[in-house]
Design a protein around this motif. Structure first.
Motif, mmCIF file in Angstrom:
data_model
loop_
_atom_site.group_PDB
_atom_site.id
_atom_site.type_symbol
_atom_site.label_atom_id
_atom_site.label_comp_id
_atom_site.label_asym_id
_atom_site.label_seq_id
_atom_site.Cartn_x
_atom_site.Cartn_y
_atom_site.Cartn_z
ATOM 1 N N TYR A 29 0.439 -8.661 -3.745
ATOM 2 C CA TYR A 29 -0.694 -7.864 -4.190
ATOM 3 C C TYR A 29 -0.272 -6.405 -4.052
ATOM 4 O O TYR A 29 0.513 -6.056 -3.162
ATOM 5 C CB TYR A 29 -1.929 -8.089 -3.313
ATOM 6 N N ASN A 68 -9.114 -0.569 -2.830
ATOM 7 C CA ASN A 68 -8.143 -1.559 -3.321
ATOM 8 C C ASN A 68 -7.650 -2.453 -2.191
ATOM 9 O O ASN A 68 -7.465 -3.670 -2.368
ATOM 10 C CB ASN A 68 -6.954 -0.843 -3.967
ATOM 11 N N ILE A 69 -7.413 -1.851 -1.035
ATOM 12 C CA ILE A 69 -6.994 -2.632 0.130
ATOM 13 C C ILE A 69 -8.109 -3.571 0.552
ATOM 14 O O ILE A 69 -7.900 -4.764 0.792
ATOM 15 C CB ILE A 69 -6.601 -1.692 1.282
ATOM 16 N N VAL A 90 -8.514 -6.693 -1.692
ATOM 17 C CA VAL A 90 -7.511 -7.742 -1.470
ATOM 18 C C VAL A 90 -7.823 -8.510 -0.191
ATOM 19 O O VAL A 90 -7.771 -9.745 -0.159
ATOM 20 C CB VAL A 90 -6.097 -7.140 -1.399
ATOM 21 N N GLN A 145 3.192 2.272 -5.760
ATOM 22 C CA GLN A 145 2.451 1.768 -6.926
ATOM 23 C C GLN A 145 3.344 1.640 -8.139
ATOM 24 O O GLN A 145 3.294 0.646 -8.862
ATOM 25 C CB GLN A 145 1.285 2.697 -7.254
ATOM 26 N N ALA A 193 -2.013 -2.636 -3.738
ATOM 27 C CA ALA A 193 -3.171 -1.751 -3.648
ATOM 28 C C ALA A 193 -2.760 -0.293 -3.530
ATOM 29 O O ALA A 193 -3.582 0.555 -3.193
ATOM 30 C CB ALA A 193 -4.028 -2.147 -2.440
ATOM 31 N N PRO A 250 -4.589 -5.346 -7.063
ATOM 32 C CA PRO A 250 -5.646 -4.800 -7.912
ATOM 33 C C PRO A 250 -5.242 -3.649 -8.822
ATOM 34 O O PRO A 250 -6.106 -3.072 -9.470
ATOM 35 C CB PRO A 250 -6.684 -4.320 -6.887
ATOM 36 N N VAL A 284 0.863 -1.182 0.000
ATOM 37 C CA VAL A 284 0.000 0.000 0.000
ATOM 38 C C VAL A 284 0.899 1.232 0.000
ATOM 39 O O VAL A 284 2.078 1.162 0.319
ATOM 40 C CB VAL A 284 -0.962 0.012 1.210
#
Length: 432
Positions: A177, A213-214, A217, A89, A179, A152, A83
């Motif tokens: 993942y 997004n978090i 997941v 990102q 997010a 995501p 995150v």
């Protein structure tokens, strides 16, 4: 694990074979289910971290029935959710993602993600219309290649290199993942998590960006895969906020993730991250007269005061030579960031070892498989995923012959399966 059985057996056995040069300890044949019914089996086997080839066989008495089924490259390893803002990102608009080390290509296929990128069919509606977990891919990990995305929604950035270094150190596969959401900060994440409206040029509160997004997941993927912890890279975009407010909002975000996952020991690694053309200075308390490194102070307080929060990468040590501009990493900075995260995960920080002290959430055991009827017929207009659409009150699967009756419209959103489809009505696939 689960699957189909074509012949009569009185027990199903499984074993794990160690792969040459990879981590893990072999597990010999174990019975995972006795007297399976309805042509399906279901069970589990325990093993240490590493990567294996899984073999499954049916037994009747002392004899093997039929042939051995084999699944290669079954991983037991570390799972992380990333995150943060744009430096977590990533994006080629800042600096191209760095490749794997050319000399260490053997580990590349042990660094995995759920590939989701702009060319994916539901990428655009997910980001701009729905933010629905139904628009995200199923949990089918694949190698985090140079062009791959990380569901995501992020490019590979430096995480591929970081993952390969982690595999080399731990000798287990890694799943990421991501997010993270460029242009955001903790204040926006906190407000989206608690449904507090805010206005922004491109961060859409109406979809609960950036926290959604978090949430997706934690709801869609983490229960199936398990999770070691969250790697958080927030701070640079919070430099104009009061440090104590940043700290309090961070705590509320951490609390929300633990509540939604249903796991109060969910670990967070909080990076020291507030470099912007130099270190960040501001007020830690609203009444402060003198500027301090207010965001860094807040991040260190989180590690010192909040349970199951650990020191993440010290990204403030990446200065001008590692930046594309006043914030974003160039490729030199990405290499330093990758190394800093590996150090935070694998080496004790202030005499505290993250891997020893953190408590990963283990994947939940899936529900036992039940055999679907071989033929299913629609009874009304509705969604494919709605059991009440079908006469079996179930969702058709890969072994089902499906008939959509005349005057019925069945809508598909996401990925679903059928052995055979007879369409006398209407089948609509929802996309953009």
């Amino acid at each position: 694990m689960s699957g189909k059985i074509a012949q009569s057996v009185d027990r199903v056995q499984a074993r794990l074979l160690k792969r040459t040069g990879e981590g893990g300890t072999a597990v010999d044949w174990q019975t995972i289910q006795t007297n399976p019914e309805n042509g399906v089996f279901y069970g589990f086997i325990q093993a240490t971290g590493g990567r294996y080839d899984l073999e499954i066989r049916g037994m009747k008495g002392q004899n093997q029935v039929g042939s051995v089924a084999r699944v290669e490259k079954v991983g037991i390893g570390e799972v992380f959710l990333i995150v943060g803002h744009s430096n977590a990102q990533g994006g080629d608009g800042y600096s191209p993602s760095i490749p794997y080390e050319e000399s260490n290509t053997v580990y590349q296929d042990q660094v995995n993600s759920i590939d989701f990128r702009e060319s994916s069919p539901t990428y655009i509606p997910y980001w701009y219309e729905t933010a629905s977990p139904d628009d995200l891919p199923a949990l089918v990990p694949s190698q985090l290649c140079l062009e791959c995305g990380m569901a995501p929604g992020a490019p590979r950035w430096f995480w591929g290199r970081m993952g390969e270094a982690l595999v080399q150190k731990l000798n287990v596969p890694v799943l990421f993942y991501n997010a993270a959401f460029g242009g955001t900060n903790i204040e926006m994440t906190y407000k989206a998590a608690y449904d507090i409206p805010f206005d922004h040029g491109f961060v859409r509160y109406s979809l609960r960006h950036p926290y959604v997004n978090i949430r997706n997941v934690l709801k869609k993927y983490a229960p199936q895969s398990g999770i070691r912890g969250i790697l958080s890279g927030h701070g640079s975009n919070d430099r104009l906020n009061v440090g104590k407010d940043f700290e309090d909002q961070y705590i509320k975000v951490i609390e929300k993730t633990r509540q939604e996952l249903g796991y109060q020991s969910l670990a967070w690694l909080v990076a020291q991250d507030c470099w912007s053309a130099g270190r960040c200075y501001g007020k830690y308390e609203q009444s402060d007269a003198n500027n301090t490194e207010h965001i860094t102070k807040a991040q260190l307080n989180l590690v010192a005061k909040v349970s199951d929060v650990f020191a993440g990468a010290d990204l403030n040590t990446i200065e001008s030579d590692g930046r594309m501009d006043i914030i974003h990493f160039n490729q030199t900075g990405q290499k330093k960031a990758a190394a800093a995260w590996v150090k935070a995960i694998t080496e004790p920080q202030n005499n505290i070892s993250f891997l020893s002290k953190s408590q990963p959430m283990i994947a939940k055991t899936p529900a036992p498989v039940t055999a679907n009827p071989t033929a299913v017929t629609s009874v009304k207009t509705g969604a494919w995923s709605d059991p009440s659409t079908w006469n079996c009150n179930c969702v058709p699967n890969y072994s089902t012959e499906v008939t959509i009756q005349a005057a019925h419209e069945v809508t598909i959103k996401g990925v679903f399966f059928a052995k055979k489809l007879v369409n006398r009505g209407k089948l609509t696939y929802q996309t953009n």
